[in-house]
Every structure is written in C-alpha cells, then in structure tokens.
Design an enzyme around this catalytic site. Structure first.
Site, PDB file in Angstrom:
ATOM      1  N   ASN A  74       0.691  -1.323  -0.071  1.00  0.00           N
ATOM      2  CA  ASN A  74      -0.053  -0.118  -0.080  1.00  0.00           C
ATOM      3  C   ASN A  74       0.951   1.249  -0.025  1.00  0.00           C
ATOM      4  O   ASN A  74       0.550   2.193  -0.715  1.00  0.00           O
ATOM      5  CB  ASN A  74      -1.143  -0.016   1.219  1.00  0.00           C
ATOM      6  CG  ASN A  74      -0.445  -0.323   2.534  1.00  0.00           C
ATOM      7  OD1 ASN A  74       0.616  -0.661   2.787  1.00  0.00           O
ATOM      8  ND2 ASN A  74      -1.057   0.301   3.459  1.00  0.00           N
TER       9      ASN A  74
ATOM     10  N   GLU B 108       3.777  -4.257  12.191  1.00  0.00           N
ATOM     11  CA  GLU B 108       2.877  -3.395  12.065  1.00  0.00           C
ATOM     12  C   GLU B 108       1.947  -3.898  11.121  1.00  0.00           C
ATOM     13  O   GLU B 108       1.855  -4.281  10.051  1.00  0.00           O
ATOM     14  CB  GLU B 108       3.389  -2.236  11.241  1.00  0.00           C
ATOM     15  CG  GLU B 108       4.680  -1.677  11.891  1.00  0.00           C
ATOM     16  CD  GLU B 108       4.606  -1.149  13.164  1.00  0.00           C
ATOM     17  OE1 GLU B 108       3.524  -0.339  13.364  1.00  0.00           O
ATOM     18  OE2 GLU B 108       5.392  -1.078  13.922  1.00  0.00           O
TER      19      GLU B 108
ATOM     20  N   CYS C 164      -3.445   1.399   6.751  1.00  0.00           N
ATOM     21  CA  CYS C 164      -3.622   0.773   7.824  1.00  0.00           C
ATOM     22  C   CYS C 164      -4.267   1.476   8.902  1.00  0.00           C
ATOM     23  O   CYS C 164      -5.036   1.058   9.928  1.00  0.00           O
ATOM     24  CB  CYS C 164      -2.236   0.090   8.486  1.00  0.00           C
ATOM     25  SG  CYS C 164      -1.073   1.323   8.490  1.00  0.00           S
TER      26      CYS C 164
ATOM     27  N   GLU D 145       7.740   1.445  14.905  1.00  0.00           N
ATOM     28  CA  GLU D 145       8.663   2.147  13.892  1.00  0.00           C
ATOM     29  C   GLU D 145       8.844   3.575  14.238  1.00  0.00           C
ATOM     30  O   GLU D 145       8.105   4.149  15.029  1.00  0.00           O
ATOM     31  CB  GLU D 145       7.861   2.168  12.229  1.00  0.00           C
ATOM     32  CG  GLU D 145       7.708   0.692  11.792  1.00  0.00           C
ATOM     33  CD  GLU D 145       6.934   0.901  10.438  1.00  0.00           C
ATOM     34  OE1 GLU D 145       7.400  -0.008   9.621  1.00  0.00           O
ATOM     35  OE2 GLU D 145       6.035   1.564  10.199  1.00  0.00           O
TER      36      GLU D 145
HETATM   37  P1  NAD Z   1      -0.021  -9.248   3.661  1.00  0.00           P
HETATM   38  O1  NAD Z   1      -0.090  -9.570   5.071  1.00  0.00           O
HETATM   39  O2  NAD Z   1      -0.934 -10.134   2.363  1.00  0.00           O
HETATM   40  O3  NAD Z   1       1.275  -9.267   3.001  1.00  0.00           O
HETATM   41  C1  NAD Z   1       2.431  -8.522   3.683  1.00  0.00           C
HETATM   42  C2  NAD Z   1       3.786  -9.114   3.178  1.00  0.00           C
HETATM   43  O4  NAD Z   1       3.952 -10.425   3.740  1.00  0.00           O
HETATM   44  C3  NAD Z   1       4.057  -9.407   1.732  1.00  0.00           C
HETATM   45  O5  NAD Z   1       5.512  -8.941   1.176  1.00  0.00           O
HETATM   46  C4  NAD Z   1       3.653 -10.619   1.582  1.00  0.00           C
HETATM   47  O6  NAD Z   1       4.213 -11.442   0.231  1.00  0.00           O
HETATM   48  C5  NAD Z   1       4.049 -11.391   2.938  1.00  0.00           C
HETATM   49  N1  NAD Z   1       3.938 -12.671   3.317  1.00  0.00           N
HETATM   50  C6  NAD Z   1       2.489 -13.007   3.220  1.00  0.00           C
HETATM   51  N2  NAD Z   1       2.424 -14.175   3.721  1.00  0.00           N
HETATM   52  C7  NAD Z   1       3.422 -14.551   4.164  1.00  0.00           C
HETATM   53  C8  NAD Z   1       4.001 -15.641   5.137  1.00  0.00           C
HETATM   54  N3  NAD Z   1       3.455 -16.709   5.056  1.00  0.00           N
HETATM   55  N4  NAD Z   1       5.507 -15.685   5.500  1.00  0.00           N
HETATM   56  C9  NAD Z   1       6.203 -14.466   5.311  1.00  0.00           C
HETATM   57  N5  NAD Z   1       5.787 -13.263   4.391  1.00  0.00           N
HETATM   58  C10 NAD Z   1       4.356 -13.575   3.980  1.00  0.00           C
HETATM   59  O7  NAD Z   1      -0.494  -7.870   3.639  1.00  0.00           O
HETATM   60  P2  NAD Z   1      -0.799  -6.821   2.389  1.00  0.00           P
HETATM   61  O8  NAD Z   1      -2.087  -7.285   1.589  1.00  0.00           O
HETATM   62  O9  NAD Z   1       0.417  -6.726   1.471  1.00  0.00           O
HETATM   63  O10 NAD Z   1      -0.906  -5.459   3.078  1.00  0.00           O
HETATM   64  C11 NAD Z   1      -2.054  -4.955   3.750  1.00  0.00           C
HETATM   65  C12 NAD Z   1      -2.025  -5.445   5.314  1.00  0.00           C
HETATM   66  O11 NAD Z   1      -1.026  -4.641   5.849  1.00  0.00           O
HETATM   67  C13 NAD Z   1      -3.104  -4.841   5.869  1.00  0.00           C
HETATM   68  O12 NAD Z   1      -3.633  -5.706   6.893  1.00  0.00           O
HETATM   69  C14 NAD Z   1      -2.772  -3.447   6.611  1.00  0.00           C
HETATM   70  O13 NAD Z   1      -3.498  -3.055   7.770  1.00  0.00           O
HETATM   71  C15 NAD Z   1      -1.354  -3.912   6.827  1.00  0.00           C
HETATM   72  N6  NAD Z   1      -0.381  -2.563   7.164  1.00  0.00           N
HETATM   73  C16 NAD Z   1      -0.201  -2.180   8.268  1.00  0.00           C
HETATM   74  C17 NAD Z   1       0.608  -0.984   8.333  1.00  0.00           C
HETATM   75  C18 NAD Z   1       0.927  -0.579   9.767  1.00  0.00           C
HETATM   76  O14 NAD Z   1       1.499   0.452   9.850  1.00  0.00           O
HETATM   77  N7  NAD Z   1       0.424  -1.439  11.020  1.00  0.00           N
HETATM   78  C19 NAD Z   1       0.818  -0.289   7.256  1.00  0.00           C
HETATM   79  C20 NAD Z   1       0.492  -0.657   6.298  1.00  0.00           C
HETATM   80  C21 NAD Z   1      -0.135  -2.072   6.054  1.00  0.00           C
END
Ligand code: NAD
Length: 511
Positions: A164, A262, A296, A474
């Site tokens: 995102n 996060e 997020c 962070e």
């Molecule tokens: P996601 O969890 O699908 O993927 C995040 C990353 O993790 C990607 O690089 C993905 O390939 C990797 N990943 C997925 N499964 C994995 C596994 N089993 N082992 C290791 N790595 C793995 O999330 P997304 O769809 O890319 O992003 C959206 C999510 O991120 C939302 O839930 C959002 O709230 C969260 N987010 C949080 C913050 C924050 O600061 N708290 C900021 C931005 C996004």
C-alpha cells in the site's frame, strides 16, 4: 455516483521491462529463472516482469548480507550517517521517477504519491543523525562498580513489506536498520516490488557496501516464508495483515529472535459536536478515502456525536458522491483504483455483507465498470449508515474505500465504541475542547492518537499498534533501539581480590 475521470494508458517513462533481484550489490536473475508480472491497477495491463525469488535466492541474499555485515556494522556511526545523508540527497534528486513508478504499480493518485514520497529523504537523514548522536547510558550500579551500556548491530535483518505504501513502509524500516549498522534482506510485496528494487541503486550510489541491502521479490508463501524461517536472520520486521503477522511472529518465536509487526487496523475518527460540520466532513473524507482506503490507519469508523450526526452524514454523502475517481496519473484525480482484482473482490464482498447485515448504503456501494473504468479495479467511495458496532463491516479490516458512520451520545460511549474492535493501531479525536480531547485520547487504547488531525507521520514520532494491530514501533529513537542489541558492561573498580570461598568470615557482596 463519483465523477468519472478518464483513465488513459500513458507510457511509464522510468519503467524497465524486467527487474532482476538485487543480491550482493548485483542485479541477478532468480535461480529458478522464473518471473512474475506486475499489473497496473488502473488499466489491468502488465507493467513489467520481476524475477521471482524463492528459498534458494533468499539463501544467497542472506549469505551476501552476512558477508557485508562486518564492513557496514564496523563503520563508525559518523561514516554511516554520511552515507545515509547522501542517500537522502540522491533519493530527492530521483524523486520524479519514484513517484511515477509508485503511481503505476499501486494506482494511487499522483497528488498523493508526490506529497508522500517528497518526505522520504527525511527518514535517511533523521536516522543518520540518530546514529551519530545516540548516547548510551551509565546505570547507577552502586558500590565500587561502573556500568555502561552499548548498542550493537543485530546482524542480518529480514524486512517484509506490503503494497500500500511500498517505498514509505520500506524506508521506515531500512533507514533505522542500516543506521544501526545492520545489513538487510528485503522481501517486498509481490504486488508492488519495483521501487524497493530502485532503492538499491540509490543506496549503492550513496556508498553503501555491496550486500548491505538485498531485495528478493517473490510470493509470501515462498520467498517471504523462507526469509522468515531462515536460521541466520537476527530480527524480523513485517508490515502486513494480522494473520501474516501471527505466522511470522511464530517463526521468530521458534528462533528466539526479536519480531516487530505493524499489522491491521480499523481506526475510529471521533467527532464531538463542537467541531463545525464542514470541518468534520473534510476530516472524514481524508481519513477514509486517501489511498482509496488502503491504509492501515484508514478512518474506517466515523463516530459522530448524535446532535450533529444527521448534518455530518448529509454533507459526507454529498462530498463522497462528488469525489473525482479515475486516472491516477492525472493530478486532478482524487481517488484511484484498488490495488488488485483480489482487493476489489474483498471490498465488494464486504459491501454485500454490510447490506445483508442491515446497514444502509448512503453513498457508493458498487464497483465502477463504465467506459474508462472498464479494465481497472475501481470501486466507488462508499458510506454506510445504520451501522451497529457488532456488524462485521464495523469490526473487520476491509482495506478499501468504505466508511461506517455511527452516532454516540457522550464521551463514555465514544471511548467504548472507539475501543470496541480487536484492533488498536490508531484513532483521531476532533474537538475544540482541549481538556476533553486530551482526556479522550488517553482513554483510547490505540498506539497512535491524533487530536484534530489524522494520518500525520514523522520519522521522529513512534508508530505502531496495540492489540491485534501489532507489536513494536517504527520511527523515533525507540525504533532505532529496536534494531540493536543492548550490551551491559559492568566494571569492577576495586583493587581488592574477591574470594567468596576464603575462610575469612567477612560479609561479602553476592550480586
Ligand atoms: P499481507 O500480509 O498479505 O502481505 C504483507 C507481506 O507479507 C507481503 O510481502 C507478503 O508477500 C508477505 N507474506 C505473506 N504471507 C507470508 C508468510 N506466510 N510468510 C512470510 N511473508 C508473508 O499484507 P498486504 O495485503 O500486502 O498489506 C495489507 C495489510 O498490511 C493490511 O492488513 C494493513 O493493515 C497492513 N498494514 C499495516 C501497516 C501498519 O503500519 N500497521 C501499514 C500498512 C499496511
């Protein structure tokens, strides 16, 4: 219905047709030879191919990072700060290309990406300054002892990032990790891996040693899981969904290494009746619909004091319907597409769930497919009213342009509602009454609370959630410290021999 803004298929000048992995300071193909496409969410067309890393490439990247660790970790903080400052300057020079690519791979409007990315260099200079000025402590140990602490690099750190804010979130991790003397292996999102690869050129040109920054794009279950499960990683830092966070935290737990996550959110925007309705609505629009709601800290829940609720809803619906949705490369566009067909399907599913739960669609509520929208992943900005806090649309992270509006009577109910989800990342409180705003902020169980604002960030300001929104921080000095190992050195200043077992019957210090 939102105003349509024609989607044009413009060429992306800064784009290459193919991006290899970045390992040990070199661009290399994946060992398997596989590639995968990155899709432009506004047009549905393939932007480029990316080398698809898996366990073998992760192994090579970790080995390269290990090799670079003594050189980088052994540099003085001043030398590291100088390189990070150069990186900040180079990144600022190359910003137009980064903005162009970020728009193409995420579909986020150019106005948003220009504003967001313009601040990225600050993270490198801030964390360079933290490394340069960090002072360790001298705890009051007592007796004839002096005790001092020192911060050491952890070693090789694994960074896993989402789609995102591809460059912002990566930068929030890379700048402190490198400043603290670690080397890194990055697994960027498979949906938006281009700018993390472009960053390698910036860091190399700034003087970062080869192998200190490695990038292995690929899928979560392959490259991601291999990195997180790798036995020679010293810390894992993930931004992603809560379920991914639990899996990665479990892998860190097995290895007894630190984990920072996060994760998801469902932020509330709490508006008291002393705020002018126009101002409340402007706040809600920004909080709910910037990045098409794919942040997020999205203001997914708008809590409005009952006596201004009807007026706020009326104005919110009017302004939501007037948002200009369309071509993200057009500076006038206010909202772009969702990032992928999958994300669009999730949003459509939740809008249907909301209808079935008995909520009212007051604005939007459907995918946009007419004419210019036909091939992209566009959804109308959507406002739900008649929402109760137990509904799934009020509780679960949708990660799209959907806001649930709920009324409250007074402070106690506002706090109960704001705390009434499994998440605890962020919230905002809007009130002219200073005492009330601070009182309510303190009672909200979230890692970040803004007063009379939403979604503000600074490299110095700690960022991270409570509850299901994650663990660790962070930004700020606390984040820098999280990328270090704390060593405590205890020095005995006495010249006298210490012999616990001597038969001299004196009282001796035991601890
Ligand atoms: P996601 O969890 O699908 O993927 C995040 C990353 O993790 C990607 O690089 C993905 O390939 C990797 N990943 C997925 N499964 C994995 C596994 N089993 N082992 C290791 N790595 C793995 O999330 P997304 O769809 O890319 O992003 C959206 C999510 O991120 C939302 O839930 C959002 O709230 C969260 N987010 C949080 C913050 C924050 O600061 N708290 C900021 C931005 C996004």
């Amino acid at each position: 219905m939102p105003t349509m803004n024609e989607v044009k298929s413009r060429p992306v000048a800064a784009l290459a047709a193919y991006y290899p992995l970045e390992i040990g300071g070199e661009r290399v193909d994946a060992l398997s030879g596989k590639t995968f496409p990155v899709i432009n969410p506004a047009t549905g067309q393939t932007l480029c191919e990316i080398a698809e890393g898996d366990a073998a490439d992760i192994e090579a990247a970790v080995a390269a990072a290990e090799k670079a660790a003594p050189a980088w970790g052994g540099m003085s903080p001043l030398q590291r700060a100088e390189i990070l400052n150069r990186a900040a300057a180079i990144l600022a020079e190359r910003m137009p290309s980064f903005v162009e690519i970020e728009v193409a791979q995420t579909g986020r409007p150019i106005r948003e990406m220009k504003a967001q990315l313009a601040r990225m260099p600050e993270w490198y200079s801030y964390f360079g300054a933290v490394a340069r000025t960090y002072e360790s402590s001298v705890p009051p140990f007592g007796g004839s002892y002096v005790n001092y602490t020192r911060r050491k690099p952890i070693g090789v750190v694994g960074l896993v990032t989402p789609w995102n804010h591809p460059l912002l979130i990566l930068t929030k991790k890379v700048a402190p990790a490198l400043a603290a003397g670690n080397t890194v292996v990055v697994k960027p999102s498979e949906i938006a891996p281009i700018t993390p690869l472009m960053l390698a050129d910036v860091l190399r040109d700034a003087g970062l040693p080869d192998g200190a920054y490695n990038v292995v794009p690929g899928f979560g279950v392959a490259a991601g899981a291999s990195l997180c499960d790798h036995p020679r990683i010293g810390k894992l830092d993930l931004t992603g969904g809560t379920e991914t966070g639990r899996k990665v935290a479990a892998m860190a737990g097995e290895k007894l290494i630190p984990f920072s996550g996060e994760l998801g959110g469902k932020a509330s925007v709490v508006v008291f009746d002393d705020v002018p309705e126009q101002e409340a609505v402007a706040a809600a629009l920004f909080a709910s619909f910037v990045a098409a709601g794919q942040t997020c800290v999205q203001g997914a829940r708008l809590l409005v004091q009952r006596n201004i609720y009807d007026k706020v809803v009326e104005l919110l619906v009017k302004r939501t319907d007037a948002l200009r949705v369309g071509d993200p490369t057009d500076p006038r566009t206010q909202m772009g597409p969702l990032v992928s067909a999958r994300q669009l399907a999730i949003v459509e599913k939740y809008v249907e769930i909301g209808r079935q739960e008995g909520a009212t669609v007051a604005a939007g509520g459907e995918r946009l497919t007419d004419g210019a929208f036909a091939n992209g992943f566009f959804h109308a900005p959507t406002v739900f009213t008649d929402v109760t806090n137990d509904m799934r649309i009020a509780q679960e992270e949708i990660f799209g342009p959907v806001v649930c509006v709920m009324p409250f009577e007074g402070e106690d109910e506002a706090v109960t509602l704001a705390n009434g989800t499994p998440f605890g990342l962020a919230a905002s409180v809007w009130s002219r009454n200073v005492a009330r705003a601070h009182r309510v902020a303190e009672r909200i169980d979230a890692g970040i609370v803004w007063i009379n604002d939403h979604h503000r960030i600074d490299p110095s300001s700690p960022w991270g959630g409570f509850k299901d929104s994650g663990i660790g921080k962070e930004n700020g000095i606390v984040c820098y410290e999280g990328y270090t190992k704390l060593q405590s050195v205890v020095v005995n200043l006495s010249d006298e021999t210490f012999d616990w077992f001597a038969d001299d019957e004196t009282e001796k210090r035991y601890s």
